[in-house]
Design a protein around this motif. Sequence first.
Motif, PDB file in Angstrom:
ATOM      1  N   UNK A  37      46.553  50.557  43.125  1.00 45.38           N
ATOM      2  CA  UNK A  37      45.729  50.428  41.765  1.00 45.38           C
ATOM      3  C   UNK A  37      45.072  51.586  41.173  1.00 45.38           C
TER       4      UNK A  37
ATOM      5  N   UNK B  31      46.445  39.133  29.409  1.00 41.19           N
ATOM      6  CA  UNK B  31      44.828  39.071  30.042  1.00 41.19           C
ATOM      7  C   UNK B  31      44.925  38.295  31.260  1.00 41.19           C
ATOM      8  N   UNK B  32      45.457  37.073  31.028  1.00 43.53           N
ATOM      9  CA  UNK B  32      45.424  36.182  32.281  1.00 43.53           C
ATOM     10  C   UNK B  32      46.114  36.644  33.106  1.00 43.53           C
TER      11      UNK B  32
ATOM     12  N   UNK C 127      46.613  39.817  34.221  1.00 44.12           N
ATOM     13  CA  UNK C 127      45.918  40.718  35.112  1.00 44.12           C
ATOM     14  C   UNK C 127      44.493  40.230  35.633  1.00 44.12           C
ATOM     15  N   UNK C 128      44.295  39.018  35.268  1.00 47.89           N
ATOM     16  CA  UNK C 128      43.237  38.258  36.043  1.00 47.89           C
ATOM     17  C   UNK C 128      43.566  37.804  37.332  1.00 47.89           C
TER      18      UNK C 128
ATOM     19  N   UNK D 284      44.991  40.220  40.665  1.00 43.54           N
ATOM     20  CA  UNK D 284      44.024  40.701  41.650  1.00 43.54           C
ATOM     21  C   UNK D 284      43.164  39.437  42.097  1.00 43.54           C
ATOM     22  N   UNK D 285      43.207  37.989  41.693  1.00 43.37           N
ATOM     23  CA  UNK D 285      42.539  37.192  42.538  1.00 43.37           C
ATOM     24  C   UNK D 285      43.450  36.612  43.708  1.00 43.37           C
TER      25      UNK D 285
ATOM     26  N   UNK E 110      42.860  39.566  46.246  1.00 49.92           N
ATOM     27  CA  UNK E 110      41.571  39.543  47.046  1.00 49.92           C
ATOM     28  C   UNK E 110      41.494  38.442  47.897  1.00 49.92           C
ATOM     29  N   UNK E 111      42.284  37.342  47.692  1.00 48.19           N
ATOM     30  CA  UNK E 111      42.028  36.018  48.468  1.00 48.19           C
ATOM     31  C   UNK E 111      42.721  36.439  49.972  1.00 48.19           C
TER      32      UNK E 111
ATOM     33  N   UNK F 141      43.237  39.289  51.301  1.00 46.44           N
ATOM     34  CA  UNK F 141      42.172  40.393  51.811  1.00 46.44           C
ATOM     35  C   UNK F 141      41.254  39.471  52.458  1.00 46.44           C
ATOM     36  N   UNK F 142      40.606  38.570  51.798  1.00 46.77           N
ATOM     37  CA  UNK F 142      39.306  37.789  51.985  1.00 46.77           C
ATOM     38  C   UNK F 142      39.873  37.195  53.610  1.00 46.77           C
TER      39      UNK F 142
END
Lengths: 566, 327
Positions: B48, B83-84, B86-87, B90-91, B94-95, B97-98
């Motif tokens: 990124x 925009x949706x 590139x939202x 990442x969600x 990160x999930x 990774x979480x």
Amino acid sequence: MANIDTTTDAGGRGAGQNALGGDNYLTHGRGLKSWLFTLDHKRIGLMYLVVILSSFLLGGIFAMLIRTKLLSPGNSALMDANTYNQMFTLHGAVMIFLFIIPGIPAALGNFVLPLLLGAKDVAFPRINLLSFYLWVTGALIALGSIVTGAVDTGWTFYTPYSTTTNTNVIAMVAGVFVLGFSSIFTGLNFVVSIHKLRPQGMTWFRMPLFLWGIYGTAILQIMATPVLGITLLLLIAERALGIGIFDPALGGDPILFQHFFWFYSHPAVYIMILPAMGIISELVSVFSRKHIFGYTFIAYSSIAIAVLSFLVWGHHMFVSGQSLLAGMIFSFLTFMVAIPSAVKVFNWLATMYKGSIWLATPMLYVLSFLFLFGIGGLTGLFLGALAVNVHLHDTYFVVAHFHYVMFGGTVIAFLGGLHYWWPKMFGRMYNELWGRVGALLVFVGFNTTFFTQFVMGSQGAPRRSYHYVSQFQPYHVLSTIGAYTLAIGLVIVAVNLAHSLFRGRPAPANPWGGATLEWQTSSPPPHDNFPTTPVAGDPYDVEAWTYDGRIGGFVKKAPAGQPAAS
Amino acid sequence: MGHELIGRLLGWASVQAEGGFWMPVQGSTGAVVVDRIFSLVLWVSVFFFVLIVSLMVFFVVRYRRRDARDEATPSPRHNTLLEVTWTAIPIVIVIVIFVWGFTAFLNLNVPPANSYEVLVTGQKWKWLFTYPSGHVDEDLHVSVNTPVSLVMTSEDVIHGFYVPAFRLKRDVVPGRYVKLWFRAVKPGEYQIYCTQYCGTGHSDMWAKVVVHEPGGFERWLEEASNFLKTMSPAQAGERLVRTRGCAQCHTVNGTAGTGPTFLSLFGHQVALEGGRTAPADEDYVRESIMEPQAKIVAGFQPVMPTFKGRLTDQEVTAIIEYLKTLK
């Protein structure tokens, strides 16, 4: 595209107007008293600017002393371990409570917010002045502790260390308590101003994004700061009376203090960064000469950040012994708060796409911000992942991450905003070449200082250490060289700006081509800001303005279909 | 040449047992797990970051303003689908990774049933390790490939127990016990730090994990537990003063610490609070260790904890013999 130069009316007083020779807010009243008792938001903003930059200097001097000590791993002639502990505490406390938290809202925000609203002043000018004097009082009490026994607890005041050390914790904490009220009043003033003072034509979704950023911050200031106040009072009571809320020897719980403290101090991080993001949104549009991309997403992401920021405080406590379930929830929410920030970055990039990008000094700070905040945000992913956090917690990795977000984000945006609004504040242009040199040196120096600390931290170097194992010395030396470079860069910035006050070319009303209302009054503005109440249009309609070489600034284009006569 | 460079770049961001640019040597099974997640996050971040910076640089070069009156090329002001997207991307990332970070964290927090238990005490500014035999040591000795669990508490303020090579860290809180475990995979010595700031000597609060070859730990523990028999009493006393926390407050060089110095103490008269004096003989030293508040030396605070039950008669005798040598 063939627009002809025009010097027609651009806000009531004519474009290109420099008001240095005539009546402006700087000359409106004379003498010391006219400043000390002023209710003019612009003057209060300038007074904040002076005291806040002085705090930045003070905190910076502490930082340079710390970095100089750390050139060698053993004892230093410069300072002993206790002095070192006081130095890093003061560096943190001064930078956070006196500089970054009030920095953008109180200094730049105070000056710009009413202008962006097309208003005469903030909603409560007297409370505004009161909050300035509360800041001064709080700062004096806090800094008084340096004389009476400089605090050595770290800026986080963790119990039971802070309740048992023999330094003057009460003075520092009392000072921060008073500073909190200054912050609350500023927040209150801004919330009411944004609700009540918006001009005709400015609906919520036609507000400049800097106002959205300030608004999010103001909400946080009002809602989170009281918790800090209560916590600090309890800490004072614990020290003075031994009430035993936090002290395990008296049946208290030291971890409770950490919960209370971070319940404020995590949102506080967003108090620091939200207005910075607002500045970047303004600058990236103006210097790309393009409407901001995805206004609604950026505006909502500010509010999303403000709300989520209240729910992630526990990520400061992953290794404190809080339950696994709490760790899981806080880790998840921490990852979620990363999303709105990522969205903003993509929107800023998209704004630059097909723009007409002008690499003036403020834009260099925008690019610097995207680079540094990118690293700051991405390294947050390491810290959000629980298993990895365990290794990195309380090491230099966290120090580096925090500085990338707070300096690379907030301070860089602050400097960008300062260079952007400087001509408006003082009616003078600074030297562009030296402005760029300063921005570049700050960028290089900052990366050298703090990127090194990422590596040192993941290799296992604990923070807040006076002694360190000699394996880390090369990193420390490089980091210190970076810090000196950064300091030189900041000195160049300061000298360049100060020099412009005396020798700078008179600034036009709109030197950059901004479409927000502050550019539609003279530089510097008159006492009442606008001769007539302006009507707000689209704040990002920058294409409605064009450069006029004769005045060295931007003027409004003639309405379409009516070629303007020269 | 090109291959070497690519190899280096890959090495720069990869997991290495011997330690690399980012991470120190992997000394435990947990370290291997943590480093894998670290690598994943590193690659995501590098991707990124490179994306953001190269777009930024490309735009600046491609669309830079050549003339002050240049205008932007018309382009959309927003694009909801984009925009949706590139939202959402990442969600999802990160999930992932979480979930990985959390499950690894859970595993690293649940000690195996048969683990060897060592009691860890943090105090300003020293770590003490108590073994099941009752032996107390200033370093943590363990056996390779054996799960070891640490039961940790603090005597005063919060400390942080950290072994970088094991990717192991936990705050040590007064009034609570916290548990950690690890399984060392390689014999050797590894650094222990304190990571929760605790005052003047915070950065001196170092110790070592000594990982023994199979069988070596048991030999060491037996030898160490018997130091009273194998050393002369004065040597044993010196060791006790050093390792049991006496030296935190009592110097042996004549300067006063939180408590009076041990230098030239034995056999002299001691001035007490209230104007009395007492001869510093064997009984005086013994009483001062077991009932510290009985006689307070003039000019000092009554803050010493009792060592009743923490030192045996034989150990007290050894300390007395050591004090006799400090003339």
